[in-house]
Design a protein around this motif. Sequence first.
Motif, PDB file in Angstrom:
ATOM      1  N   MET A 145     -75.937 -78.105 -59.835  1.00 20.32           N
ATOM      2  CA  MET A 145     -76.090 -77.160 -60.551  1.00 20.32           C
ATOM      3  C   MET A 145     -77.342 -77.016 -61.043  1.00 20.32           C
ATOM      4  SD  MET A 145     -72.459 -76.503 -62.766  1.00 20.32           S
ATOM      5  CE  MET A 145     -72.888 -74.817 -63.155  1.00 20.32           C
ATOM      6  N   ILE A 146     -78.017 -78.233 -61.548  1.00 16.37           N
ATOM      7  CA  ILE A 146     -79.111 -78.173 -62.023  1.00 16.37           C
ATOM      8  C   ILE A 146     -80.402 -77.812 -61.084  1.00 16.37           C
ATOM      9  CG2 ILE A 146     -81.085 -79.893 -63.007  1.00 16.37           C
ATOM     10  CD1 ILE A 146     -78.953 -81.413 -64.197  1.00 16.37           C
ATOM     11  N   VAL A 181     -76.408 -66.299 -63.766  1.00 15.35           N
ATOM     12  CA  VAL A 181     -75.131 -66.219 -63.752  1.00 15.35           C
ATOM     13  C   VAL A 181     -74.856 -66.507 -62.165  1.00 15.35           C
ATOM     14  CG1 VAL A 181     -74.852 -63.700 -63.606  1.00 15.35           C
ATOM     15  CG2 VAL A 181     -72.813 -65.400 -63.875  1.00 15.35           C
ATOM     16  N   TYR A 182     -75.509 -65.708 -61.215  1.00 18.63           N
ATOM     17  CA  TYR A 182     -75.437 -65.848 -59.901  1.00 18.63           C
ATOM     18  C   TYR A 182     -76.137 -67.235 -59.224  1.00 18.63           C
ATOM     19  CZ  TYR A 182     -73.943 -61.144 -60.407  1.00 18.63           C
ATOM     20  OH  TYR A 182     -73.299 -59.941 -61.009  1.00 18.63           O
ATOM     21  N   LYS A 183     -77.008 -67.810 -59.986  1.00 19.90           N
ATOM     22  CA  LYS A 183     -77.496 -69.086 -59.529  1.00 19.90           C
ATOM     23  C   LYS A 183     -76.446 -70.166 -59.607  1.00 19.90           C
ATOM     24  CE  LYS A 183     -82.478 -68.554 -60.811  1.00 19.90           C
ATOM     25  NZ  LYS A 183     -83.734 -68.843 -61.459  1.00 19.90           N
ATOM     26  N   LEU A 219     -78.605 -65.716 -51.977  1.00 16.10           N
ATOM     27  CA  LEU A 219     -77.181 -65.806 -51.968  1.00 16.10           C
ATOM     28  C   LEU A 219     -76.838 -64.371 -51.050  1.00 16.10           C
ATOM     29  CD1 LEU A 219     -74.403 -67.338 -52.395  1.00 16.10           C
ATOM     30  CD2 LEU A 219     -74.349 -65.811 -54.429  1.00 16.10           C
ATOM     31  N   ASN A 220     -75.687 -64.677 -50.481  1.00 12.83           N
ATOM     32  CA  ASN A 220     -75.024 -63.395 -49.594  1.00 12.83           C
ATOM     33  C   ASN A 220     -74.799 -62.258 -50.431  1.00 12.83           C
ATOM     34  OD1 ASN A 220     -73.353 -61.376 -48.184  1.00 12.83           O
ATOM     35  ND2 ASN A 220     -72.023 -63.228 -47.419  1.00 12.83           N
ATOM     36  N   GLN A 271     -72.912 -61.645 -54.816  1.00 10.68           N
ATOM     37  CA  GLN A 271     -73.556 -61.722 -56.046  1.00 10.68           C
ATOM     38  C   GLN A 271     -72.823 -60.761 -56.997  1.00 10.68           C
ATOM     39  OE1 GLN A 271     -77.845 -61.653 -55.980  1.00 10.68           O
ATOM     40  NE2 GLN A 271     -77.939 -62.359 -54.051  1.00 10.68           N
ATOM     41  N   ASP A 272     -71.744 -60.920 -57.476  1.00 14.40           N
ATOM     42  CA  ASP A 272     -70.736 -60.244 -58.238  1.00 14.40           C
ATOM     43  C   ASP A 272     -70.050 -61.006 -59.233  1.00 14.40           C
ATOM     44  OD1 ASP A 272     -69.249 -57.165 -58.474  1.00 14.40           O
ATOM     45  OD2 ASP A 272     -67.745 -58.723 -58.604  1.00 14.40           O
ATOM     46  N   PRO A 273     -69.855 -60.419 -60.459  1.00 11.97           N
ATOM     47  CA  PRO A 273     -69.084 -61.337 -61.564  1.00 11.97           C
ATOM     48  C   PRO A 273     -67.878 -61.762 -61.001  1.00 11.97           C
ATOM     49  CG  PRO A 273     -70.199 -59.213 -62.659  1.00 11.97           C
ATOM     50  CD  PRO A 273     -70.456 -59.120 -61.141  1.00 11.97           C
ATOM     51  N   GLY A 274     -67.190 -60.795 -60.285  1.00  9.90           N
ATOM     52  CA  GLY A 274     -65.739 -61.198 -59.767  1.00  9.90           C
ATOM     53  C   GLY A 274     -65.675 -62.642 -58.995  1.00  9.90           C
TER      54      GLY A 274
END
Length: 660
Positions: A58-59, A82-84, A160-161, A165-168
């Motif tokens: 994650m880092i 958030v998408y990272k 990212l695909n 890249q979506d909150p869901g």
Amino acid sequence: MIAESGHYALVLALALALVQMTVPFVGARKNDPVLMAVAGPTAVAQLCFVALAFGALMICYVRSDFSVLNVFENSHSAKPLVYKLSGVWGNHEGSMLLWVFILTVFGALVALFGANLPARLKASVLAVQSSIAAAFLLFILITSNPFLRISEAPFEGRDLNPILQDPGLAIHPPLLYVGYVGLSISFSFAIAALIEGRIDAAWARWVRPWTLLAWIFLTLGIAMGSYWAYYTLGWGGWWFWDPVENASFMPWLAATALLHSALVMEKRDALKVWTTLLAILAFSLSLIGTFLVRSGVLTSVHAFATDPMRGVFILMILAVFIGGSFALFALRAPLLKQGGLFAPVSREGALVLNNLFLVSACATVFIGTLYPLALEALTGEKISVGAPFFNATFVPLFIPLLIAVPFGPLLGWKRGDLLGVAQRLVGAAGVGLITVAVVFAMEGGGPILVPFAIGLALYVMAGALTEVVERTGLLKVPLATAFARAKGLPRSAWGATFAHFGLGIALLGIIGETQWSLERIAELRPGQSISIRRYDFQFDGLTTRQGPNYRDLTAHFTVRRHGEIVGAMEPARRSFPSRGTAITETALMTRGVSQLYLSLGEPNPDGSLAVRLYYKPLVLLIWFGAVGMAIGGVLSLSDRRLRVGAPKPARTKTALLPAE
């Protein structure tokens, strides 16, 4: 050094997994308390090292460390934070690390909160759990290392695909993985019990909370994935019987059967062999789902892996754990003592009927999903099994199950009065029949299937409430007395009511969306309009917007009903330069529990714009129902009898005894 530290932490976690897999197991066989006591600390330590590895990855993503191959292929410096973070599990390597992280979390939870477990059982359960962790840690280190470096670090990542890249998609995979992996605890308990050679009602009391926890997250994960597909893919559908969808639905069906079977075993000490088999089957289906998604045999937005070596490795894991567990079951199950007897017409009988329908429905989904893959592997012939097959095989099995659902809670244990229960359900049946007649009249005649399905949904909902009415005496005693009785009902009773009521709500939404949905497709120029269900959509024009790592081409629509403006909708085409791809951003307008749904096609050279417009009646009830079922699970899990996943200390005399 962060990436190397994460890799080293995985190596240490593997070493601990091998220790936990062998030492406590030997201790259980020798009845050595010192060796058995190794299981707890190693389970917690293993979690700590896997958590370190997951945190290190994650880092790397947060810092946009593109010298790490995994980060380079799945991230971008301009991407929102958030998408990272969600990019960590938005790829094969990271998602498998999340899988193992959740697996070790469950192992540590058993170690920390399994104080009431017999020492031998606890040691065996943690040994089995660690063997699963060891297999997948080996898989990650050998075939799917997320910490591989690039010799010359690029300046920017590939991103990212875009569709992920979506909150869901930031929420859906962790929820689903907790459900998938949570079933490993039930599996470990089943294998440990088979090794010990004894299984009883206390075993069911230990297994049921873990299964319930996994079932709650699996329910929410499937619902979140369904809603994501509905609003993201731009097709207007919420379920496509895609093999990846089925891969999560099959364990859910098996886990639902396991919950009901374990209840019979807990209350009546019956169905021991069957319950053990379901515990093995539920996690086996989770492993099969992992194989389908990770092996590269499927082409899907979820299917990350393309390396055949990974598929072979996972296939070997399946052979060891699924083949080995069923072989052990075949060897040891005949030695298990039979439990209590019960009449066919009883609550136990109703739950057995429930299990038969659920497992049969699961089998139809399994065959429809795996048969095309097996046929292609054996003959090279490609066939497609889609919605017509599943609708023709799955739905007929679920209709009698739904009819039987309200009967089970009202029947007595050991022997029930079917006629008496039917009389108590007259009100629920009346609600269903009146609904059928009303809907049939509103439809102006025609096929009876839709009115019957709507009536069935209302019958299930009314039947769920009937149990509460009967137990509180709502229509027979003063309101204050009924309220006091309601407060005294066990939370598990309220949980069952919420779950069954939620099932009816979801069914109502499914029927409304599939049977009454309207669609319009048109090409519009600015100033032109399109109408659906007395709603008028005027196309005002196009604008462009620049995002952090994308560019939107947004269409603005003014929505009117009977000439009055009710709002605006702004669907878009979103392009990602780093990927060279574009996706559809649909626009939704909620009207009660229904929705207006608008998505765009490609702009035409003449300035016109292709649009797809839907009216989705009752569609939100699908996900409200799923949330209701999950709330029912949470209420049941909060029942004091299930809170720690084990019987009270005073009742541990019924615990699983060591084999003689």
